[in-house]
Write a protein that holds these residues in place. Structure first.
Motif: not given
Length: 276
Positions: A89, A92-94, A97, A107, A127, A130-131, A134, A136
């Motif tokens: 997770g 993935t987010e790193t 972004r 986004h 995750m 959550r993105l 949020n 994104l």
């Protein structure tokens, strides 16, 4: 939201990407093969607005095109799909972004979880959600080669679209996937590997006496199926991009052309070698 094919002028109409409600051109663009920014921008002017950023090294040209298109005030007409192969997770987010920053985007329209042949780990799904929550990404998709898995995950309702392998040599999705993705709430379908890694274009892979398919034939084959909302193409130069764009003008394959594509595809599947 079944994809309709417009045949009055022999061309493919824009459609809707399943339950996302996004308006998409039928021919999508993949970043990782080296076409210059001008090729992607020309395709965008022709109505190709599904821009897929995968994990290949040659993504910079598409990112430049996306920045140019957005700077010209057309962000709302783009559908940007960013794929990650990360299995954790936080990673993935790193990576996600980082991709957004490199394109100057607040986004992405779609976060693609890449190459899953079994249900993604719950922490990865959490995750992704959550993105989305949020802001994104607007929608979540998944790619893979397990045709039955798409059907299974459709019932969970988490994924808004799938990238599905489909071409004249690999037609299993016609019976194992497409019939089960239907109705107003169905996930969108984006097909990939239309040329079967180029095998459908090579003379030495053909049945005796049979000319190879053109790239545009391969894209038309995929787009001719009503379950396919978008067919991805991966041009490496302007010439290949323009060859792909001819598919939009030529429209769906005739029955005779479809029969030939299947005949060639069957031969390549039996004798062509390659992966999967």
């Amino acid at each position: 939201m079944e994809q309709t094919i417009q045949t009055a002028h022999g061309s493919f109409a824009k459609g809707v990407l399943g339950r996302t409600g996004l308006s998409v051109g039928r021919l999508g663009l993949a970043a990782s093969y080296g076409a210059p920014p001008a090729a992607f921008e020309e395709a965008f002017e022709r109505g190709c607005n599904y821009f897929y950023i995968g994990s290949g090294r040659r993504r910079a040209n598409m990112k430049t095109a996306i920045r140019n298109i957005c700077e010209n005030g057309h962000r709302e007409h783009l559908v940007v799909a960013v794929q990650t192969y990360a299995r954790f997770g936080l990673l993935t987010e790193t990576l996600f972004r980082r991709n957004l920053r490199s394109m100057g985007l607040a986004h992405a329209d779609i976060l693609m979880l890449g190459w899953h042949n079994r249900r993604p780990a719950q922490r990865l799904m959490d995750m992704a959600l959550r993105l989305k929550q949020n802001g994104l990404c607007r929608f979540i998709g998944m790619s893979g080669h397990s045709r039955g898995l798409f059907v299974q995950l459709t019932k969970e309702g988490v994924f808004d679209l799938f990238h599905v392998r489909y071409n004249a040599a690999h037609r299993g999705a016609e019976t194992e996937t497409f019939p089960f993705l239907k109705g107003d709430s169905r996930p969108g379908v984006v097909s990939y590997t239309a040329t079967r890694w180029g095998h459908l274009l090579k003379s030495e892979k053909m049945p005796e006496g049979e000319p190879p398919l053109r790239a545009s034939d391969c894209y038309r084959f995929a787009m001719s199926h009503p379950a396919v909302d978008v067919c991805l193409c991966g041009p490496s130069n302007m010439e290949q991009m323009r060859e792909a764009l001819t598919a939009l003008d030529l429209g769906p394959l005739s029955e005779a052309e479809m029969e030939r594509a299947r005949r060639v595809g069957d031969h390549v599947h039996r004798h062509g070698g390659g992966f999967f």
